[in-house]
Design a protein around this motif. Structure first.
Motif, PDB file in Angstrom:
ATOM      1  N   ALA A 165       0.802  -1.214   0.000  1.00  0.00           N
ATOM      2  CA  ALA A 165       0.000   0.000   0.000  1.00  0.00           C
ATOM      3  C   ALA A 165       0.840   1.272   0.000  1.00  0.00           C
ATOM      4  N   ALA A 166       2.145   1.137   0.267  1.00  0.00           N
ATOM      5  CA  ALA A 166       3.010   2.315   0.387  1.00  0.00           C
ATOM      6  C   ALA A 166       3.494   2.790  -0.983  1.00  0.00           C
ATOM      7  N   ASP A 167       3.958   4.034  -1.013  1.00  0.00           N
ATOM      8  CA  ASP A 167       4.631   4.559  -2.196  1.00  0.00           C
ATOM      9  C   ASP A 167       6.105   4.169  -2.058  1.00  0.00           C
ATOM     10  N   VAL A 168       6.411   2.979  -2.550  1.00  0.00           N
ATOM     11  CA  VAL A 168       7.730   2.384  -2.336  1.00  0.00           C
ATOM     12  C   VAL A 168       8.847   3.246  -2.917  1.00  0.00           C
ATOM     13  N   SER A 169       8.539   3.968  -3.973  1.00  0.00           N
ATOM     14  CA  SER A 169       9.565   4.795  -4.617  1.00  0.00           C
ATOM     15  C   SER A 169      10.080   5.895  -3.696  1.00  0.00           C
ATOM     16  N   ARG A 170       9.313   6.227  -2.663  1.00  0.00           N
ATOM     17  CA  ARG A 170       9.705   7.286  -1.738  1.00  0.00           C
ATOM     18  C   ARG A 170      10.403   6.742  -0.489  1.00  0.00           C
ATOM     19  N   ILE A 171      10.533   5.421  -0.394  1.00  0.00           N
ATOM     20  CA  ILE A 171      11.179   4.803   0.779  1.00  0.00           C
ATOM     21  C   ILE A 171      12.675   4.696   0.496  1.00  0.00           C
ATOM     22  N   GLU A 172      13.467   5.446   1.234  1.00  0.00           N
ATOM     23  CA  GLU A 172      14.904   5.523   0.959  1.00  0.00           C
ATOM     24  C   GLU A 172      15.648   4.256   1.380  1.00  0.00           C
ATOM     25  N   VAL A 173      15.294   3.693   2.536  1.00  0.00           N
ATOM     26  CA  VAL A 173      15.990   2.495   3.032  1.00  0.00           C
ATOM     27  C   VAL A 173      14.926   1.427   3.325  1.00  0.00           C
ATOM     28  N   PRO A 174      14.607   0.611   2.329  1.00  0.00           N
ATOM     29  CA  PRO A 174      13.535  -0.377   2.498  1.00  0.00           C
ATOM     30  C   PRO A 174      13.722  -1.283   3.709  1.00  0.00           C
ATOM     31  N   GLU A 175      14.951  -1.735   3.964  1.00  0.00           N
ATOM     32  CA  GLU A 175      15.187  -2.646   5.086  1.00  0.00           C
ATOM     33  C   GLU A 175      14.754  -2.006   6.401  1.00  0.00           C
ATOM     34  N   ALA A 176      15.144  -0.743   6.596  1.00  0.00           N
ATOM     35  CA  ALA A 176      14.792  -0.041   7.831  1.00  0.00           C
ATOM     36  C   ALA A 176      13.280   0.171   7.916  1.00  0.00           C
ATOM     37  N   TRP A 177      12.661   0.530   6.794  1.00  0.00           N
ATOM     38  CA  TRP A 177      11.219   0.766   6.777  1.00  0.00           C
ATOM     39  C   TRP A 177      10.465  -0.515   7.131  1.00  0.00           C
ATOM     40  N   LEU A 178      10.848  -1.620   6.498  1.00  0.00           N
ATOM     41  CA  LEU A 178      10.174  -2.897   6.742  1.00  0.00           C
ATOM     42  C   LEU A 178      10.345  -3.346   8.192  1.00  0.00           C
ATOM     43  N   THR A 179      11.556  -3.166   8.721  1.00  0.00           N
ATOM     44  CA  THR A 179      11.810  -3.580  10.096  1.00  0.00           C
ATOM     45  C   THR A 179      10.969  -2.770  11.073  1.00  0.00           C
ATOM     46  N   LYS A 180      10.852  -1.481  10.818  1.00  0.00           N
ATOM     47  CA  LYS A 180      10.047  -0.637  11.711  1.00  0.00           C
ATOM     48  C   LYS A 180       8.574  -1.019  11.648  1.00  0.00           C
ATOM     49  N   VAL A 181       8.054  -1.231  10.442  1.00  0.00           N
ATOM     50  CA  VAL A 181       6.644  -1.625  10.314  1.00  0.00           C
ATOM     51  C   VAL A 181       6.410  -2.955  11.022  1.00  0.00           C
ATOM     52  N   LEU A 182       7.271  -3.925  10.761  1.00  0.00           N
ATOM     53  CA  LEU A 182       7.116  -5.242  11.391  1.00  0.00           C
ATOM     54  C   LEU A 182       7.177  -5.122  12.913  1.00  0.00           C
ATOM     55  N   THR A 183       8.158  -4.389  13.415  1.00  0.00           N
ATOM     56  CA  THR A 183       8.329  -4.267  14.860  1.00  0.00           C
ATOM     57  C   THR A 183       7.109  -3.623  15.506  1.00  0.00           C
TER      58      THR A 183
END
Length: 314
Positions: free
Chosen positions: A45-63
């Protein structure tokens, strides 16, 4: 926005790490799978093109998803039938995550996962991310929306609380396997004293049946009480076979980097007993018999070569 194949590939590459984090945080493989699936829906659902560090973003969402689950889990466990224990994972399960260092192996051990129930959700996150995945305190702080100093303080507090629950040093795998063999011989001898000698004075035996399989609501405590219970549990008889649904085979295994006994009836795992073996003796038996928490173990057992049983039907 629709995900590109590169976006999907990026998420799939992160999945093993995300599942390993979620399992350590939640103590449940099925809950971990759900958390990772929910993370994917948010990625979708996110605008992935605007996510600079996918790993960090995914980890934060999961956490954050896991933090929400941990908060609600505390309420659910107040009404849980009997003792609550984590879901055991057999050796080689990719959800166990990294095991290159002693700290990584320790962080997913059955004893530590059980002790982590004492921690607050934030303490659990700080401990898991730092100890198992070597996250800098700065990154943990960003995930928890706190200062770096606070993240460091929470981590040290969590580590101290876990250390207080594990005062004894464990022994190497070869020695632990010898003690497992000695335990089985003693448990099937019909005598209590050989078992008592293998246990620490403050040994405990805990079982999680989840209200679906008979398990004592209160832990057995003390060497003699535990030895008496174990002697009875390994005693052959028609009544026991009727309770467990057949004649059991017992295998030596490894679950969560812990020596374990796997009880199998007609090819199906009905129990995983994790032994906490220290330099002073066997300190704890933690038995998972809730069938809901053995589904993944059964899948792995069916696909693996597990050798000959230590103990055949009795």
């Amino acid at each position: 926005m629709a995900l590109t194949m590169d976006d999907v590939d990026r998420f799939e590459a992160a999945m093993p790490r995300l599942k390993a984090i979620a399992y350590r945080l939640l103590g449940s493989a099925s809950d971990a799978e759900d958390a990772v699936q929910d993370t994917f829906l948010r990625w979708q659902a996110a605008d992935v093109s605007r996510i600079e560090v996918p790993e960090a973003w995914l980890t934060k969402v999961l956490t954050n998803l896991c933090l929400n689950q941990l908060t609600s889990a505390r309420a659910r466990r107040e009404t849980y039938v009997g003792q609550w224990l984590p879901e055991p994972l057999l050796a080689g399960d990719p959800m166990l995550g990294p095991a290159d260092t002693a700290e990584q192996r320790e962080s997913v051990s059955y004893a530590v996962l059980t002790l982590m129930e004492r921690l607050s959700p934030n303490e659990r996150v700080a401990y898991v991310l730092r100890e198992a995945f070597d996250y800098p305190h700065r990154r943990t702080a960003e995930i928890l929306d706190i200062s770096e100093a606070s993240a460091q303080q929470i981590f040290h507090r969590a580590k101290k609380r876990l250390a207080e629950g594990r005062a004894r040093a464990e022994i190497d795998q070869a020695a632990a396997r010898r003690i497992v063999d000695e335990f089985l011989a003693a448990a099937t001898s019909g005598r209590t004293e050989p078992l008592v000698r293998l246990l620490t004075d403050d040994a405990v035996a805990i079982g999680d049946g989840g209200g679906k399989v008979p398990a004592r609501a209160k832990a057995f405590e003390g060497a003699r009480a535990v030895a008496t219970f174990m002697r009875g549990m390994f005693k052959s008889g028609k009544a026991q076979r009727a309770i467990i649904g057949g004649s059991p085979e017992i295998y030596a295994a490894d679950a969560n980097n812990t020596p374990a006994l796997v009880v199998v009836v007609e090819g199906r795992v009905i129990a995983v007993m994790c032994l906490e073996i220290t330099e002073d003796g066997i300190a704890a038996f933690r038995s998972q018999v809730n069938p809901d928490k053995l589904e993944r173990a059964n899948e792995r057992w069916a696909a693996a070569d597990h050798g000959e049983p230590l103990l055949r039907p009795f």
